[in-house]
Write a protein that holds these residues in place. Structure first.
Motif, PDB file in Angstrom:
ATOM      1  N   LEU A   9      36.839  38.227   7.013  1.00 39.25           N
ATOM      2  CA  LEU A   9      35.754  37.080   8.054  1.00 39.25           C
ATOM      3  C   LEU A   9      36.369  36.254   8.903  1.00 39.25           C
ATOM      4  CD1 LEU A   9      34.353  36.416   4.669  1.00 39.25           C
ATOM      5  CD2 LEU A   9      33.454  37.663   6.259  1.00 39.25           C
ATOM      6  N   ASP A  10      37.302  36.505   9.267  1.00 40.60           N
ATOM      7  CA  ASP A  10      38.454  35.909  10.241  1.00 40.60           C
ATOM      8  C   ASP A  10      39.324  36.478  11.344  1.00 40.60           C
ATOM      9  OD1 ASP A  10      37.790  33.368   8.475  1.00 40.60           O
ATOM     10  OD2 ASP A  10      40.370  33.880   7.559  1.00 40.60           O
ATOM     11  N   ASN A  11      38.170  36.952  12.067  1.00 42.99           N
ATOM     12  CA  ASN A  11      38.746  37.947  13.159  1.00 42.99           C
ATOM     13  C   ASN A  11      38.683  37.532  14.879  1.00 42.99           C
ATOM     14  OD1 ASN A  11      35.650  37.675  12.958  1.00 42.99           O
ATOM     15  ND2 ASN A  11      34.837  40.129  14.351  1.00 42.99           N
ATOM     16  N   VAL A  12      39.019  35.857  15.341  1.00 39.07           N
ATOM     17  CA  VAL A  12      39.161  35.260  16.210  1.00 39.07           C
ATOM     18  C   VAL A  12      40.680  35.050  16.090  1.00 39.07           C
ATOM     19  CG1 VAL A  12      38.658  33.693  17.819  1.00 39.07           C
ATOM     20  CG2 VAL A  12      36.834  35.137  16.252  1.00 39.07           C
ATOM     21  N   TYR A  13      41.543  35.369  17.441  1.00 37.83           N
ATOM     22  CA  TYR A  13      42.744  34.580  17.346  1.00 37.83           C
ATOM     23  C   TYR A  13      42.940  33.730  19.072  1.00 37.83           C
ATOM     24  CZ  TYR A  13      43.856  38.540  13.887  1.00 37.83           C
ATOM     25  OH  TYR A  13      43.783  39.098  12.991  1.00 37.83           O
ATOM     26  N   GLY A  14      43.885  33.092  19.349  1.00 37.76           N
ATOM     27  CA  GLY A  14      43.966  32.164  20.432  1.00 37.76           C
ATOM     28  C   GLY A  14      45.694  33.169  20.838  1.00 37.76           C
ATOM     29  N   ILE A  15      45.486  33.529  21.793  1.00 41.79           N
ATOM     30  CA  ILE A  15      46.636  34.064  22.308  1.00 41.79           C
ATOM     31  C   ILE A  15      47.256  32.935  23.904  1.00 41.79           C
ATOM     32  CG2 ILE A  15      47.543  35.784  24.276  1.00 41.79           C
ATOM     33  CD1 ILE A  15      47.047  36.702  20.472  1.00 41.79           C
ATOM     34  N   ASN A  16      48.402  32.513  24.349  1.00 42.24           N
ATOM     35  CA  ASN A  16      48.651  32.054  24.984  1.00 42.24           C
ATOM     36  C   ASN A  16      49.349  32.722  25.815  1.00 42.24           C
ATOM     37  OD1 ASN A  16      51.701  32.966  25.213  1.00 42.24           O
ATOM     38  ND2 ASN A  16      52.220  31.164  24.646  1.00 42.24           N
ATOM     39  N   GLN A  17      49.214  32.452  27.430  1.00 41.84           N
ATOM     40  CA  GLN A  17      49.499  33.292  28.961  1.00 41.84           C
ATOM     41  C   GLN A  17      50.516  33.957  28.845  1.00 41.84           C
ATOM     42  OE1 GLN A  17      47.631  32.707  32.234  1.00 41.84           O
ATOM     43  NE2 GLN A  17      45.815  31.724  29.957  1.00 41.84           N
ATOM     44  N   ASN A  18      51.186  33.770  28.152  1.00 48.68           N
ATOM     45  CA  ASN A  18      52.902  34.873  27.938  1.00 48.68           C
ATOM     46  C   ASN A  18      52.407  35.944  26.727  1.00 48.68           C
ATOM     47  OD1 ASN A  18      54.160  33.310  29.513  1.00 48.68           O
ATOM     48  ND2 ASN A  18      54.899  31.889  28.031  1.00 48.68           N
ATOM     49  N   GLY A  19      51.434  35.631  25.757  1.00 47.60           N
ATOM     50  CA  GLY A  19      51.395  36.407  25.316  1.00 47.60           C
ATOM     51  C   GLY A  19      51.666  36.273  23.230  1.00 47.60           C
ATOM     52  N   ASP A  20      51.944  35.134  23.501  1.00 45.71           N
ATOM     53  CA  ASP A  20      52.446  35.349  22.069  1.00 45.71           C
ATOM     54  C   ASP A  20      50.856  33.795  21.179  1.00 45.71           C
ATOM     55  OD1 ASP A  20      54.678  34.726  22.298  1.00 45.71           O
ATOM     56  OD2 ASP A  20      54.922  32.942  24.021  1.00 45.71           O
ATOM     57  N   LEU A  21      50.994  34.721  20.153  1.00 45.97           N
ATOM     58  CA  LEU A  21      49.754  33.941  19.097  1.00 45.97           C
ATOM     59  C   LEU A  21      49.920  32.713  18.979  1.00 45.97           C
ATOM     60  CD1 LEU A  21      47.552  35.035  17.035  1.00 45.97           C
ATOM     61  CD2 LEU A  21      49.447  35.070  15.403  1.00 45.97           C
TER      62      LEU A  21
END
Length: 111
Positions: free
Chosen positions: A44-56
């Protein structure tokens, strides 16, 4: 802002590649955070935030029952308006997310 592309389960930020376990369905960029919606796989938790460097930065947090009730459904879409991030669930509810930590902070109904 860096160039962002998707290819199946791969997020490409300029030339850096970030891999996910499932296919990427949609990407939105809000306040320089790349928000990634993955294919539904039973989770159910299929959303992620990633920064400009590709880090979670974050994975969407489980919603408070006071906001969503007791029924949870997978997320099927992203929306962005006035630098506010929303995720749409299978039931047609738009849940607003704090872009800094993935916390669900409110909701409305999508028609």
């Amino acid at each position: 802002m860096k160039n962002v592309e998707i290819n199946d389960n791969k997020l490409i930020i300029d030339k850096k590649e970030v891999f996910f376990e499932k296919k990427i369905l949609e990407v939105k960029i809000v306040n320089e955070i790349i928000v990634v919606l993955l294919a539904i796989d039973g989770s159910l938790d299929n959303v992620y935030g990633i920064n400009q460097n590709g880090d979670l930065l974050w994975k969407i947090q489980e919603p408070n029952k006071e906001i969503i009730g007791k029924n949870r459904f997978p997320y099927v879409g992203l929306s962005e308006r006035d630098n506010k991030l929303g995720v749409i669930d299978f039931y047609g509810r738009r849940l607003y997310i704090d872009i800094n930590n993935g916390e669900i902070i409110g909701k409305d109904i999508v028609k």
